[in-house]
Design an enzyme around this catalytic site. Structure first.
Site, mmCIF file in Angstrom:
data_model
loop_
_atom_site.group_PDB
_atom_site.id
_atom_site.type_symbol
_atom_site.label_atom_id
_atom_site.label_comp_id
_atom_site.label_asym_id
_atom_site.label_seq_id
_atom_site.Cartn_x
_atom_site.Cartn_y
_atom_site.Cartn_z
ATOM 1 N N SER A 8 -2.369 3.413 -9.123
ATOM 2 C CA SER A 8 -3.317 3.011 -8.040
ATOM 3 C C SER A 8 -4.038 4.510 -7.906
ATOM 4 O O SER A 8 -3.847 5.483 -8.378
ATOM 5 C CB SER A 8 -2.261 3.154 -6.809
ATOM 6 O OG SER A 8 -3.296 3.200 -5.473
ATOM 7 N N TYR A 26 3.539 4.460 0.083
ATOM 8 C CA TYR A 26 2.710 3.987 -0.937
ATOM 9 C C TYR A 26 2.138 4.928 -2.081
ATOM 10 O O TYR A 26 2.309 4.730 -3.051
ATOM 11 C CB TYR A 26 1.616 2.803 -0.520
ATOM 12 C CG TYR A 26 0.789 2.133 -1.577
ATOM 13 C CD1 TYR A 26 1.472 0.983 -2.245
ATOM 14 C CD2 TYR A 26 -0.316 2.481 -2.172
ATOM 15 C CE1 TYR A 26 0.823 0.170 -3.217
ATOM 16 C CE2 TYR A 26 -0.854 1.748 -3.120
ATOM 17 C CZ TYR A 26 -0.434 0.791 -3.659
ATOM 18 O OH TYR A 26 -1.017 -0.165 -4.826
#
Length: 258
Positions: free
Chosen positions: A146, A159
């Protein structure tokens, strides 16, 4: 005639987290490039739906729901894939969850649950499929990292921390498993609205800021991740390992955009 290094015909790919969003696009994309694909996730009906699409593309598949937080579930997936196809050549780790919350308010259980899926789940899958990927002689692992592997995003610390860990795991496994003939790489999607994050970025101030920081001035489409994943899953990656390729419309490269 020169060999097509991007050829995936008859390769066997397992895609974890393939029932929606990016994982689904990658599963269908690999099938479209010739691989037989085992898409999996926790929802049986969703797995079966993706399997039907793969079969419609003329590829073979296996419908097996899997929970990445349970090692026995991952092991069962591996065993059934080997029973069905005899080998596994490609593993894609795309399972993930997220939530937005001020970090001071995150309960330990919430933090641990996210890590259990996004990071430890990928570790379980890599460990479970190590032997068949080694036996393949051209094993490929593609982890979905990510922008949060590189940057902080407000109130998604869990996250980002997990995705940072996934990138570090990618590099570590690349070094450890190179002698086993397994290439381990990652892709880092930019902003791709999906079921996972759509409500955070679509029509919100957060989304508008992300667009301002993206030189291409638009969000990505999951299908735009297929090409780089195919490359990393193919013979083109025979000397490429431990890397993370950002597909982000220029987000990480950008400075001032207005």
């Amino acid at each position: 005639m020169t060999k097509n290094e991007l050829e995936l015909t008859d390769r066997i790919a397992v895609v974890i987290g393939a029932t929606s969003g990016i994982g689904r696009a990658l599963a269908l994309g690999l099938a479209g490039h010739g691989a037989h694909v085992v898409p999996t996730g926790r929802r049986v009906d969703a797995v079966e739906a993706v399997c039907r699409e793969i079969q419609s593309a003329g590829r073979q598949t296996l419908c097996q729901a899997t929970d990445v937080t349970r090692r026995e579930s991952i092991d069962e997936l591996r065993d059934k894939a080997i029973e069905r196809f005899g080998r596994v050549d490609i593993l894609v780790n795309a399972a993930g969850i997220t939530f937005r919350m001020p970090t001071v308010e995150i309960a330990e259980g919430e933090w641990e649950d996210l890590f259990d899926t996004n990071l430890t789940g990928a570790l379980r899958a890599c460990q479970a499929f190590h032997a068949p990927l080694k036996a393949s002689g051209r094993g490929r692992i593609v982890n979905v990292a990510s922008l949060g592997s590189f940057l902080a995003f407000r109130e998604v610390a869990a996250y980002c921390a997990a995705k940072s860990g996934l990138l570090s795991l990618t590099r570590s496994l690349a070094c450890e498993w190179a002698h086993d003939g397994i290439s381990v790489n990652a892709i880092a999607p930019g902003v791709f609205p999906t079921e996972l994050n759509g409500e955070l970025v679509t029509g919100t101030e957060r989304g508008r800021e992300m667009l301002l920081r993206t030189p291409m001035r638009r969000f990505g489409k999951p299908e735009e991740l297929v090409g780089v994943t195919v490359m990393l899953a193919s013979d083109s990656a025979s000397f490429l390992t431990g890397q993370c390729i950002a597909v982000d419309g220029g987000y990480l490269a950008s400075g001032v955009n207005s």
